[in-house]
Scaffold this motif. Structure first.
Motif, mmCIF file in Angstrom:
data_model
loop_
_atom_site.group_PDB
_atom_site.id
_atom_site.type_symbol
_atom_site.label_atom_id
_atom_site.label_comp_id
_atom_site.label_asym_id
_atom_site.label_seq_id
_atom_site.Cartn_x
_atom_site.Cartn_y
_atom_site.Cartn_z
ATOM 1 N N ASN A 23 31.527 47.085 36.855
ATOM 2 C CA ASN A 23 30.250 47.806 36.921
ATOM 3 C C ASN A 23 30.160 48.957 35.922
ATOM 4 O O ASN A 23 29.518 49.980 36.181
ATOM 5 C CB ASN A 23 30.012 48.350 38.342
ATOM 6 C CG ASN A 23 29.924 47.242 39.370
ATOM 7 O OD1 ASN A 23 29.458 46.147 39.070
ATOM 8 N ND2 ASN A 23 30.381 47.523 40.575
ATOM 9 N N GLY A 24 30.834 48.815 34.798
ATOM 10 C CA GLY A 24 30.768 49.837 33.770
ATOM 11 C C GLY A 24 31.455 51.136 34.137
ATOM 12 O O GLY A 24 31.220 52.163 33.485
ATOM 13 N N GLU A 25 32.321 51.125 35.147
ATOM 14 C CA GLU A 25 32.977 52.342 35.609
ATOM 15 C C GLU A 25 34.400 52.494 35.078
ATOM 16 O O GLU A 25 35.100 53.425 35.449
ATOM 17 C CB GLU A 25 32.997 52.375 37.141
ATOM 18 C CG GLU A 25 31.601 52.380 37.768
ATOM 19 C CD GLU A 25 31.658 52.357 39.279
ATOM 20 O OE1 GLU A 25 32.788 52.289 39.815
ATOM 21 O OE2 GLU A 25 30.588 52.410 39.918
ATOM 22 N N GLY A 26 34.824 51.576 34.238
ATOM 23 C CA GLY A 26 36.164 51.679 33.685
ATOM 24 C C GLY A 26 36.959 50.403 33.882
ATOM 25 O O GLY A 26 36.518 49.457 34.550
ATOM 26 N N GLU A 27 38.133 50.388 33.271
ATOM 27 C CA GLU A 27 38.977 49.210 33.321
ATOM 28 C C GLU A 27 39.636 49.065 34.692
ATOM 29 O O GLU A 27 39.965 50.047 35.350
ATOM 30 C CB GLU A 27 40.050 49.294 32.236
ATOM 31 C CG GLU A 27 39.482 49.314 30.819
ATOM 32 C CD GLU A 27 40.580 49.321 29.796
ATOM 33 O OE1 GLU A 27 41.640 48.727 30.068
ATOM 34 O OE2 GLU A 27 40.399 49.922 28.720
ATOM 35 N N VAL A 28 39.802 47.809 35.084
ATOM 36 C CA VAL A 28 40.445 47.502 36.360
ATOM 37 C C VAL A 28 41.387 46.318 36.155
ATOM 38 O O VAL A 28 41.313 45.608 35.143
ATOM 39 C CB VAL A 28 39.407 47.160 37.449
ATOM 40 C CG1 VAL A 28 38.528 48.336 37.768
ATOM 41 C CG2 VAL A 28 38.562 45.956 37.023
ATOM 42 N N ALA A 29 42.259 46.125 37.104
ATOM 43 C CA ALA A 29 43.116 44.933 37.123
ATOM 44 C C ALA A 29 42.429 43.872 37.981
ATOM 45 O O ALA A 29 42.004 44.144 39.103
ATOM 46 C CB ALA A 29 44.487 45.276 37.696
ATOM 47 N N GLY A 30 42.293 42.684 37.440
ATOM 48 C CA GLY A 30 41.570 41.621 38.133
ATOM 49 C C GLY A 30 42.467 40.462 38.494
ATOM 50 O O GLY A 30 43.558 40.276 37.937
ATOM 51 N N GLY A 31 42.021 39.679 39.440
ATOM 52 C CA GLY A 31 42.750 38.496 39.866
ATOM 53 C C GLY A 31 41.801 37.434 40.373
ATOM 54 O O GLY A 31 40.695 37.736 40.822
ATOM 55 N N VAL A 32 42.222 36.189 40.289
ATOM 56 C CA VAL A 32 41.409 35.049 40.722
ATOM 57 C C VAL A 32 42.215 34.227 41.711
ATOM 58 O O VAL A 32 43.388 33.904 41.449
ATOM 59 C CB VAL A 32 40.983 34.179 39.523
ATOM 60 C CG1 VAL A 32 40.169 32.980 40.004
ATOM 61 C CG2 VAL A 32 40.191 34.989 38.517
ATOM 62 N N ILE A 33 41.615 33.904 42.848
ATOM 63 C CA ILE A 33 42.256 33.042 43.841
ATOM 64 C C ILE A 33 41.961 31.597 43.477
ATOM 65 O O ILE A 33 40.802 31.195 43.366
ATOM 66 C CB ILE A 33 41.744 33.346 45.254
ATOM 67 C CG1 ILE A 33 41.927 34.830 45.586
ATOM 68 C CG2 ILE A 33 42.453 32.473 46.277
ATOM 69 C CD1 ILE A 33 43.358 35.278 45.586
ATOM 70 N N ILE A 34 42.993 30.801 43.304
ATOM 71 C CA ILE A 34 42.847 29.383 42.947
ATOM 72 C C ILE A 34 43.194 28.542 44.172
ATOM 73 O O ILE A 34 44.300 28.654 44.723
ATOM 74 C CB ILE A 34 43.752 29.012 41.758
ATOM 75 C CG1 ILE A 34 43.375 29.854 40.535
ATOM 76 C CG2 ILE A 34 43.623 27.527 41.432
ATOM 77 C CD1 ILE A 34 44.252 29.604 39.329
ATOM 78 N N MET A 35 42.251 27.716 44.573
ATOM 79 C CA MET A 35 42.443 26.867 45.752
ATOM 80 C C MET A 35 42.973 25.509 45.321
ATOM 81 O O MET A 35 42.562 24.956 44.296
ATOM 82 C CB MET A 35 41.113 26.700 46.488
ATOM 83 C CG MET A 35 41.211 25.892 47.762
ATOM 84 S SD MET A 35 39.602 25.728 48.582
ATOM 85 C CE MET A 35 38.707 24.735 47.368
ATOM 86 N N ARG A 36 43.870 24.973 46.092
ATOM 87 C CA ARG A 36 44.396 23.643 45.807
ATOM 88 C C ARG A 36 43.310 22.590 46.010
ATOM 89 O O ARG A 36 42.432 22.739 46.855
ATOM 90 C CB ARG A 36 45.582 23.324 46.716
ATOM 91 C CG ARG A 36 46.836 24.144 46.394
ATOM 92 C CD ARG A 36 47.999 23.720 47.283
ATOM 93 N NE ARG A 36 49.215 24.441 46.944
ATOM 94 C CZ ARG A 36 50.377 24.262 47.570
ATOM 95 N NH1 ARG A 36 50.456 23.405 48.571
ATOM 96 N NH2 ARG A 36 51.429 24.954 47.195
ATOM 97 N N SER A 37 43.385 21.538 45.243
ATOM 98 C CA SER A 37 42.381 20.474 45.311
ATOM 99 C C SER A 37 42.394 19.815 46.690
ATOM 100 O O SER A 37 43.463 19.499 47.242
ATOM 101 C CB SER A 37 42.663 19.423 44.232
ATOM 102 O OG SER A 37 41.743 18.352 44.311
ATOM 103 N N GLY A 38 41.198 19.625 47.244
ATOM 104 C CA GLY A 38 41.060 18.956 48.534
ATOM 105 C C GLY A 38 41.107 19.869 49.733
ATOM 106 O O GLY A 38 40.907 19.408 50.862
#
Length: 243
Positions: A23-38
């Motif tokens: 939101n334009g408030e500065g740098e952050v550390a990000g992550g993505v949750i990956i779901m297994r197929s099915g």
């Protein structure tokens, strides 16, 4: 001449590849949750939320976890949309049958064909391993509009045959065997055409199964559920509805 004669050479950090900003408030550390197929997306999201709630108390002061994309709202809206579509179809079919046929039981028979067709599609999906995701539910929502067509036509034709019988025999009501014969004649008259028309609609989504890669994985659940729903409606149109 060497490079060291004109410059200072040392091992430096790896080149930066990207930046994450919130939101334009500065740098952050990000992550993505990956779901297994099915796997079930909603169960996975709920499990992630439960784990994040457990980790919240152990975070350092000033550090917080901010979700930026949550699919659970989209999934719930998809389910609610399907429920609303079913209810609307129930009301419309009941209204049409009551207004034009003036017969409550006929409206009930047409309405019952909808949940039975959807239930049949869900049963096949369960044994096939197809998840109830946005696309698969969309296939059922698309099919609902056409699933009741055959039921309405079959019921109306049966009423027309009964009216013709009453005009030919105004002095008495049809007996059990006579009424079954009239209903059978009405079903035989329009049953093959209705069954064929629903099968044509069912087969119209067969080319979707030829899609490959991402397109195939995206649209295959929709094609499966629509095909199952329409096939169930075709079977009910020539079995349950006349009876």
């Amino acid at each position: 001449m060497r490079l060291g004669d004109v410059a200072h050479v040392q091992v430096g950090p790896e080149m930066r590849r990207g930046i994450t900003d919130l939101n334009g408030e500065g740098e952050v550390a990000g992550g993505v949750i990956i779901m297994r197929s099915g796997k079930n997306a909603l169960d996975t999201i709920n499990a992630v939320k439960s784990k994040l709630a457990q980790l919240k108390s152990s975070l350092p002061p000033g550090v917080e976890i901010v979700p930026t994309y949550d699919r659970s709202g989209l999934i719930r809206r998809g389910v609610e949309n399907l429920q609303r579509t079913l209810i609307e179809e129930f009301l419309i079919v009941a209204l049409v049958c009551l207004v034009f046929l003036h017969h409550l039981r006929s409206a009930f028979v047409a309405i019952v064909s909808l949940p039975l067709g959807v239930l049949a599609a869900f049963l096949v999906m369960y044994y096939q391993g197809v998840n109830a995701n946005i696309m698969s539910l969309g296939g059922i929502a698309i099919a609902i509009g056409a699933m009741v067509d055959a039921a309405v036509v079959m019921i109306e034709n049966a009423h027309k045959h009964l009216e013709a019988w009453h005009e030919a025999h105004p002095d008495r009501l049809p007996g059990g065997q006579e009424q079954w014969q009239v209903i059978t004649d009405a079903a035989v008259q329009v049953g093959p055409a209705l069954f064929t028309s629903l099968l044509i609609i069912t087969l119209s989504f067969v080319p979707v199964f030829t899609l490959q890669a991402q397109e195939g994985r995206l649209f295959a659940p929709l094609a499966f559920t629509k095909t199952y729903s329409m096939a169930a409606a075709a079977g009910l149109a020539v079995t349950l509805i006349p009876s």
